[in-house]
Design an enzyme around this catalytic site. Structure first.
Site, PDB file in Angstrom:
ATOM      1  CG  HIS A 103      -1.792   1.069   1.424  1.00 43.31           C
ATOM      2  ND1 HIS A 103      -3.303   0.907   0.977  1.00 43.31           N
ATOM      3  CD2 HIS A 103      -1.442   2.369   1.767  1.00 43.31           C
ATOM      4  CE1 HIS A 103      -3.729   2.279   1.319  1.00 43.31           C
ATOM      5  NE2 HIS A 103      -2.724   3.314   1.539  1.00 43.31           N
ATOM      6  CD  GLU A 104       1.470   3.534   3.695  1.00 50.10           C
ATOM      7  OE1 GLU A 104       1.811   4.843   3.079  1.00 50.10           O
ATOM      8  OE2 GLU A 104       0.529   3.370   4.416  1.00 50.10           O
TER       9      GLU A 104
ATOM     10  CG  HIS B  26      -6.528   8.130   9.491  1.00 51.17           C
ATOM     11  ND1 HIS B  26      -5.985   7.269  10.415  1.00 51.17           N
ATOM     12  CD2 HIS B  26      -6.095   7.929   8.208  1.00 51.17           C
ATOM     13  CE1 HIS B  26      -5.417   6.220   9.774  1.00 51.17           C
ATOM     14  NE2 HIS B  26      -5.378   6.616   8.275  1.00 51.17           N
ATOM     15  CB  ILE B  27     -10.573  13.023  11.432  1.00 48.67           C
ATOM     16  CG1 ILE B  27     -11.024  12.665  12.433  1.00 48.67           C
ATOM     17  CG2 ILE B  27     -10.972  11.644  10.135  1.00 48.67           C
ATOM     18  CD1 ILE B  27     -12.599  12.291  12.703  1.00 48.67           C
ATOM     19  CG  PHE B  28      -9.775  14.841  15.575  1.00 49.94           C
ATOM     20  CD1 PHE B  28     -10.606  15.768  15.372  1.00 49.94           C
ATOM     21  CD2 PHE B  28     -10.473  13.496  16.041  1.00 49.94           C
ATOM     22  CE1 PHE B  28     -11.972  15.587  15.373  1.00 49.94           C
ATOM     23  CE2 PHE B  28     -11.778  13.275  15.954  1.00 49.94           C
ATOM     24  CZ  PHE B  28     -12.596  14.519  15.757  1.00 49.94           C
ATOM     25  CB  ALA B  29      -3.162  14.433  14.332  1.00 51.55           C
ATOM     26  N   GLY B  30      -4.195  14.589  10.814  1.00 48.20           N
ATOM     27  CA  GLY B  30      -3.668  14.194   9.610  1.00 48.20           C
ATOM     28  C   GLY B  30      -4.544  14.916   8.718  1.00 48.20           C
TER      29      GLY B  30
ATOM     30  CE1 TYR C  81      -6.985   9.677   4.005  1.00 46.41           C
ATOM     31  CE2 TYR C  81      -5.093  10.361   5.169  1.00 46.41           C
ATOM     32  CZ  TYR C  81      -5.459   9.625   4.230  1.00 46.41           C
ATOM     33  OH  TYR C  81      -4.831   8.924   3.219  1.00 46.41           O
TER      34      TYR C  81
ATOM     35  CG  HIS D  14       0.215   6.262  -0.760  1.00 45.37           C
ATOM     36  ND1 HIS D  14      -0.882   7.075  -1.476  1.00 45.37           N
ATOM     37  CD2 HIS D  14      -0.321   5.842   0.373  1.00 45.37           C
ATOM     38  CE1 HIS D  14      -1.935   6.683  -0.861  1.00 45.37           C
ATOM     39  NE2 HIS D  14      -1.424   6.103   0.333  1.00 45.37           N
TER      40      HIS D  14
END
Length: 759
Positions: free
Chosen positions: A525-526, A656-660, A662, A529
């Site tokens: 996966h990575e 993901h949503i609070f420190a990334g 997304y 990217h």
């Protein structure tokens, strides 16, 4: 996962002429003074010399230079009636590159080599970085110059598609940065951006610290019945490495320290027979960063409130609308429809799967209701019973070096590139475990100009990447991601360099790093990217590789690569026992194929739960004032079969949503998976990637010989490279997909790959 930062990290010397090509040397650099390590930018990062104390002085110096240069730049733009791409966009790219590079390296180290000293330096500089980049985003002279480029028919007409996309996206980004706001509002907007950046950093630190803070130590091996030998060895290694731990700890004699780091936590939940310890560990995991001085609960409320205010200032109804305005999905409603359609397909199977699991557990001696800390344990027992397969026993067939070799061979087969390791010590790294690789073009692998041999008949060096493969709970964030070290840029004379970061099991004693099959999928996966970043043919920094790609499309190449883990030729190229060299037994391969559908409904429903919760937090609930954890419970009723614990605070570690990157974008995984599954289906349709004997027989029955099929696969691989991997952000992702597939994506392949196509 992609990491989002405020800057792209691109190397450039502030004294280098624009047209000078940068040459990269991988020879060991002479010792540097620490204070110069981030300022000397004539090659790869000088990781051996960078210290936490050197960060603030270097960043301050670069901030001062960038501020002065940008003021002069704005003044020059004010005086010009005509603007050109080179004097506006490219000049700014050149100007900010030294700061981009230094802060990019600092941010990377903050994620992989965290310390109190580095945190302090990072926290001190982050507000000034945010302030400067907000200044860039709110610059009226720069904004008007971009608009003049758009309005000048002659200038606009000579730009290529990538340059036009860069200008148009820059205009939109500046509008989203508050460039059109009144002065007083712009100041408030800056405050919001700064507060959000600081809250995000604190959130991430709290997750890391709370993960490190929990551990359970055992002196008697009977207490750890069921744990595989490899996990016992890791637990003993944890104890030996812990502050105040027993340095002589061994896998056989202990003591053993269990932690919340994923290589330890997941096997505990899957294999430890002691239900009480599983419960205690599970409760600690879902409560990370939710109490005391590390409590992220108040931060979540602040983040959501500030994001809502920011969206309102830009005339959006909520933050979700703002987020999607720059993404591939046309609207929040379109995303909700996809989520709901997939929920309808997956909820029934997920409910049946959980009922079957409970019945199985009861038949094997479990008494009472199935609890959340029982699910992984009994799922493993059910897999062993149903498929006669213990995934832990497959790990000897997935040794890291062997997996890397197979993955690199696949890149050669599909995309015409060879990947070679650097000698140890040839390149400076931040930890001894880190490796460095170079990517070269093979002779005539495709049609693009970027993939030919160089004029002097030497292999063309396309890109490079660092690989940091192992978990280090003491100073490294959990999860896996690809980050940018350098981007491709004609203006800066740079070629791509990526960071590939995983958190796999490290070697233990004489045993090399052995991977679970899920670890293998994560690595692929990575790498996907990384391939999009590294194989780009776009020469413009603002649209090269992952830059300028709509966020809900960036997971296309990464999830596409995961599918190849099930491809027969690919898997058998690396699935060999690390001691005997024997290949993975055919029957185990067939079991892996069937396991792909095991609890597929539950796995899909889990991702949909996260996506729906993310959107709800950033849309209707942000204006209603409903507490975040109440939103979680409400959404969980429709998206979970076993309800979360009343004290479940997983939102406090939802980085993901609070420190990334997304926020109001977690749906991107499923949105892109529709495209990635459909893209892989193009290879399945060739019958050139048979995953079963029946598929291979079908290819033979169709009259296709092996060389013909292989040539078709290679040709399709080049097509994928020439579109998805090469075009980056220079073309809208829907157009990129249509160039590769000949049509818009269909959800059919995703449902088939998930075993849900008949529902």
């Amino acid at each position: 996962m992609m990491m989002a930062t405020y800057t792209g990290a691109t190397i450039v010397s502030s004294k280098r002429p624009v047209n000078e090509k940068r040459c990269f040397s991988t020879e060991s650099a002479k010792p540097l003074k620490a204070e110069d390590a981030l300022l000397v930018q004539d090659g790869l990062p000088k990781f051996h010399s960078i210290t936490p104390a050197s960060v603030s002085p270097a960043i301050k110096q670069l901030l001062m230079a960038a501020n002065l240069n940008f003021t002069t730049f704005e003044q020059s733009l004010d005086k010009k009636q005509l603007s050109t791409y080179s004097t506006v966009v490219e000049q700014l790219e050149e100007m900010v590159a030294p700061l981009d590079y230094a802060w990019g390296v600092t941010s990377h180290l903050h994620g992989v080599k965290n310390s109190e000293a580095l945190r302090s330096s990072y926290a001190a500089m982050q507000p000034r970085i945010v302030e400067l980049y907000t200044k860039f985003g709110q610059s009226r002279p720069y904004y008007e110059a971009l608009r003049r480029i758009q309005a000048d028919a002659a200038e606009w007409g000579q730009l290529d598609a990538g340059q036009k996309r860069i200008v148009s996206k820059s205009v939109q980004d500046m509008q989203h940065s508050g460039v059109s706001l009144a002065d007083e509002q712009r100041e408030r907007f800056k405050e919001l951006k700064l507060q959000l950046a600081q809250l995000s950093t604190t959130f991430s630190n709290n997750v890391l610290d709370s993960t490190k803070a929990f551990s359970l130590v055992f002196d008697e091996i009977q207490q750890l019945s069921g744990l595989p030998d490899s996990v016992l060895a890791l637990a003993a290694q944890n104890e030996a490495a812990a502050e105040g731990g027993v340095k002589s700890a061994t896998a056989k004699t202990g003591p053993w320290r269990l932690t919340l780091a994923m290589p330890c936590y997941l096997p505990v939940m899957q294999h430890l027979k002691d239900r009480t310890v599983r419960e205690k560990t599970y409760r600690a995991f879902v409560a990370r960063a939710s109490a005391g001085e590390r409590d992220n609960g108040p931060l979540i409320e602040q983040i959501l409130k500030l994001r809502s205010e920011l969206a309102g200032m830009l005339k959006y109804s909520n933050y979700a609308e703002l987020s999607l305005s720059s993404k591939m999905a046309p609207s929040v409603e379109a995303v909700l429809k996809l989520i709901e359609d997939l929920r309808e397909k997956s909820l029934g199977p997920a409910t049946q799967e959980m009922a079957a699991l409970a019945a199985f557990a009861n038949s094997k001696g479990h008494s009472g209701e199935l609890e959340l800390w029982d699910v992984a344990f009994w799922s493993e027992r059910m897999k062993e019973d149903k498929y006669d397969l213990e995934e832990e026993k497959l790990k000897p067939y997935f040794e890291l070096d062997s997996v890397l070799g197979g993955m690199f061979d696949l890149a050669d087969r599909l995309f015409g590139v060879s990947i070679e390791p650097s000698e140890k010590g040839e390149v400076e790294v931040w930890h001894d475990d880190v490796r460095f690789f170079k990517v070269f073009a093979q002779p005539n692998p495709g049609q693009g100009e970027e993939i030919q041999e160089s004029a002097n008949n030497q292999k063309q060096h396309l890109a490079s990447f660092y690989l940091d493969p192992y978990s280090r709970p003491a100073d490294k964030n959990g999860g896996a991601w690809m980050g940018t070290c350098l981007g491709k840029s004609k203006v800066l004379g740079t070629i791509p360099v990526a960071y590939l970061v995983c958190n796999g099991s490290p070697p233990v004693g004489d045993t090399p790093s052995l991977m679970t099959f899920r670890d293998v999928e994560t690595l692929f996966h990575e790498f996907g990217h990384g391939l999009q970043h590294m194989l780009t043919s776009v020469p413009h920094g603002g649209a090269a590789g992952i830059n300028n790609v709509e966020w809900d499309a960036v997971e296309l190449p990464s999830q596409f690569m995961e599918n190849w883990c099930y491809d027969r030729a690919t898997l058998f190229s690396f699935a060999k026992h690390y001691q005997t060299g024997e290949p993975l037994p055919e029957e185990d391969y067939q079991k892996l194929l069937r396991l792909r559908y095991f609890q597929a409904g539950s796995m899909m429903l889990r991702q949909l739960y996260f996506a729906r919760l993310d959107l709800e937090l950033h849309s209707s609930s942000s204006s209603s004032g409903e507490p975040p954890f109440s939103v979680q419970k409400r959404i969980a009723k429709d998206y979970t079969v076993l309800a979360p614990l009343p004290e479940d605070k997983f939102l406090c570690s939802f980085s993901h949503i609070f420190a990334g990157g997304y926020a109001a974008g977690y749906y991107s995984y499923k949105w892109a998976e529709v495209m990635s599954a459909d893209a892989f289906a193009a290879f399945e349709e060739l019958s050139g990637t048979p995953t079963t004997a029946e598929a291979a027989a079908a290819a033979a029955a169709a009259g296709q010989t092996e060389p013909e099929v292989e040539e078709a696969v290679r040709s399709k691989g080049r097509a994928f490279r020439d579109t998805v991997l090469q075009l980056g952000g220079s073309v809208h992702p829907m157009e990129v997909f249509k160039q590769f597939r000949g049509r818009e994506p269909s959800v059919d392949a995703l449902l088939r790959h998930s075993g849900l196509s008949s529902l």
